[in-house]
Structure formats: structure tokens, C-alpha cells
Scaffold this motif. Structure first.
Motif, short mmCIF file in Angstrom:
data_model
loop_
_atom_site.label_atom_id
_atom_site.label_comp_id
_atom_site.label_asym_id
_atom_site.label_seq_id
_atom_site.Cartn_x
_atom_site.Cartn_y
_atom_site.Cartn_z
N VAL A 111 -8.60 3.01 -2.89
CA VAL A 111 -7.87 3.28 -4.13
C VAL A 111 -8.29 4.63 -4.70
N VAL A 112 -9.58 4.91 -4.73
CA VAL A 112 -10.08 6.19 -5.24
C VAL A 112 -9.56 7.34 -4.39
N HIS A 113 -9.59 7.18 -3.09
CA HIS A 113 -9.10 8.23 -2.18
C HIS A 113 -7.62 8.50 -2.41
N VAL A 114 -6.84 7.46 -2.53
CA VAL A 114 -5.39 7.61 -2.75
C VAL A 114 -5.15 8.26 -4.12
N PHE A 115 -5.92 7.85 -5.13
CA PHE A 115 -5.77 8.43 -6.47
C PHE A 115 -6.00 9.94 -6.42
N PHE A 145 -9.26 18.50 -13.67
CA PHE A 145 -9.52 17.07 -13.57
C PHE A 145 -9.73 16.65 -12.11
N LYS A 146 -8.86 17.11 -11.24
CA LYS A 146 -9.00 16.78 -9.82
C LYS A 146 -10.33 17.33 -9.28
N MET A 189 0.82 -1.20 0.00
CA MET A 189 0.00 0.00 0.00
C MET A 189 0.86 1.26 0.00
N ASP A 190 2.02 1.20 0.62
CA ASP A 190 2.92 2.35 0.64
C ASP A 190 3.34 2.76 -0.77
N ASP A 191 3.52 1.75 -1.64
CA ASP A 191 3.90 2.05 -3.02
C ASP A 191 2.81 2.88 -3.71
N LEU A 192 1.57 2.55 -3.45
CA LEU A 192 0.45 3.27 -4.06
C LEU A 192 0.38 4.70 -3.53
N LEU A 193 0.62 4.86 -2.25
CA LEU A 193 0.60 6.20 -1.65
C LEU A 193 1.71 7.08 -2.20
N ALA A 194 2.78 6.46 -2.70
CA ALA A 194 3.92 7.22 -3.23
C ALA A 194 3.69 7.70 -4.66
N VAL A 195 2.67 7.20 -5.33
CA VAL A 195 2.42 7.59 -6.72
C VAL A 195 1.75 8.97 -6.73
N ARG A 196 2.47 9.92 -7.29
CA ARG A 196 1.99 11.31 -7.38
C ARG A 196 2.14 11.79 -8.82
N GLN A 197 1.21 12.60 -9.25
CA GLN A 197 1.30 13.18 -10.59
C GLN A 197 2.44 14.19 -10.62
N GLY A 198 3.33 14.05 -11.60
CA GLY A 198 4.45 14.98 -11.73
C GLY A 198 3.97 16.35 -12.20
N GLN A 199 4.76 17.36 -11.94
CA GLN A 199 4.39 18.74 -12.25
C GLN A 199 4.05 18.95 -13.72
N VAL A 200 4.70 18.24 -14.62
CA VAL A 200 4.42 18.39 -16.05
C VAL A 200 3.84 17.10 -16.65
N GLU A 201 3.43 16.18 -15.80
CA GLU A 201 2.89 14.90 -16.26
C GLU A 201 1.41 15.04 -16.61
N SER A 202 1.04 14.54 -17.77
CA SER A 202 -0.37 14.58 -18.16
C SER A 202 -1.14 13.46 -17.46
#
Length: 75
Positions: A37-41, A50-51, A1-14
Motif C-alpha cells: 500500500v505504501v509503495h503504491v501510494f 511531500f513525495k 488491487m488494480d483500482d488502487l494502482l489507478a489512484v493518482r494525484q491530479g495535477q492540481v489536486e492537493s
């Protein structure tokens, strides 16, 4: 689960590449609640239209988020 929490949209990532990375990590996790999963996303998204739409629509699954994303992903 920690791996999923670490996924963040990059500053210039679409949205598309971010969703692909998120999906890849999420699929590796067994027995995770869709609501979590939705909350973490949502937490990994950069601020923007979009957010805002994802928060406003309150999707219950990643599949519902994919449907919303079609409005924002350029082909």
C-alpha cells in the motif's frame, strides 16, 4: 488491487483530497500488505516536497504517511 494502482494525484489536486480518495479505495481491498500500500501510494504522488519526504522517511504504513502529511496539509 488494480483500482488502487489507478489512484493518482491530479495535477492540481492537493494532498488531502488525494489521500482521502486513496484511503477510500485501499479500505475496499482485503488482505493487502502495508508495504505494498505504501509503495503504491508513493507511486501515485506527483513529484514535489511531500513525495520527497515520504520517500526519504520510508514510512512502513499508511498511518505513518498520514503523520508526515500533517506537515504539508494546510488547515
Amino acid at each position: 488491487m488494480d483500482d488502487l494502482l489507478a489512484v493518482r494525484q491530479g495535477q492540481v489536486e492537493s494532498i488531502r483530497p488525494f489521500m482521502q480518495r486513496f484511503d477510500s479505495v485501499a479500505q475496499e481491498i482485503q488482505y493487502v500488505d502495508h508495504g505494498v500500500v505504501v509503495h503504491v501510494f508513493k507511486g501515485g504522488l506527483l513529484p514535489g516536497p511531500f513525495k520527497d519526504k515520504v520517500i526519504y522517511d520510508e514510512p512502513k504504513s499508511i498511518e505513518a504517511i498520514r503523520k508526515i502529511s500533517k506537515e504539508f496539509i494546510r488547515i
